[in-house]
Design a protein around this motif. Structure first.
Motif, short mmCIF file in Angstrom:
data_model
loop_
_atom_site.label_atom_id
_atom_site.label_comp_id
_atom_site.label_asym_id
_atom_site.label_seq_id
_atom_site.Cartn_x
_atom_site.Cartn_y
_atom_site.Cartn_z
N SER A 100 69.85 36.18 -0.16
CA SER A 100 69.23 36.65 1.08
C SER A 100 70.22 37.48 1.88
O SER A 100 71.39 37.13 1.98
N ALA A 133 61.35 37.72 7.12
CA ALA A 133 60.81 38.22 5.86
C ALA A 133 61.74 39.28 5.30
O ALA A 133 61.57 40.48 5.55
N ASN A 150 58.47 36.44 0.19
CA ASN A 150 59.45 37.30 0.85
C ASN A 150 60.09 36.64 2.07
O ASN A 150 61.16 37.04 2.50
N TYR A 151 59.48 35.60 2.60
CA TYR A 151 59.96 34.96 3.84
C TYR A 151 61.08 33.98 3.54
O TYR A 151 60.91 33.03 2.77
N GLN A 207 53.23 38.33 2.11
CA GLN A 207 54.35 39.18 1.71
C GLN A 207 55.02 38.56 0.49
O GLN A 207 55.43 37.41 0.51
N CYS A 215 58.88 44.88 -1.22
CA CYS A 215 57.93 43.94 -0.66
C CYS A 215 56.52 44.47 -0.91
O CYS A 215 56.26 45.66 -0.75
N SER A 223 63.11 40.54 -0.16
CA SER A 223 63.00 41.73 -1.00
C SER A 223 64.20 42.66 -0.84
O SER A 223 64.46 43.49 -1.71
N ARG A 224 64.95 42.52 0.25
CA ARG A 224 66.12 43.37 0.51
C ARG A 224 67.42 42.75 0.03
O ARG A 224 68.50 43.31 0.25
N ALA A 265 58.06 39.28 -2.45
CA ALA A 265 59.21 40.07 -2.88
C ALA A 265 59.12 40.23 -4.39
O ALA A 265 59.06 39.24 -5.13
#
Length: 117
Positions: free
Chosen positions: A77, A59, A51-52, A33, A26, A62-63, A35
């Motif tokens: 997601s 948010a 990123n959200y 934010q 991120c 990015s993960r 990603a």
């Protein structure tokens, strides 16, 4: 969604080596934010989307897990597993919850994201 035709400022967000292949990080770009993903599929490429995750109201994109669905490079997601196209930001399961996509590039070993204005 943002595209290259709009006026944009390129912002260096990190070194390419800071992002493990086929993962994301991120970054804060103009207060948003974003990603940023490093994808290796024969060549090194980078992608940037919001990123959200509007489906999970968090948010977290990015993960997510990077992969492909057909010809599309996507991130799943981590919460509800919705897939977001890394080139367009489209949410495949719920298009009404798509996110912005930002131009991204690699130059001089750094990852650059265009902050469209």
């Amino acid at each position: 969604m943002h595209n290259d035709q709009q006026s944009s400022n390129w912002i260096a967000v990190c070194q390419l080596d800071d992002i493990l292949p086929d993962t994301g990080v991120c970054a804060l770009v103009n207060g948003e934010q974003v990603a940023v993903f490093h994808v290796v599929d024969g060549e090194h490429r980078v992608f940037a989307i919001g990123n959200y995750d509007p489906n999970a109201e968090a948010a977290v994109l990015s993960r997510g897990l990077v992969g492909s669905l057909g010809e599309r490079i996507v991130v799943a997601s981590p919460i509800y597993k919705h897939h977001f196209d890394l080139q367009t930001g489209e949410c495949l399961e719920a298009p009404e919850h798509s996110v912005n996509a930002y131009p991204a590039r690699i130059s001089e070993g750094k990852v650059w994201v265009a902050a469209c204005i």
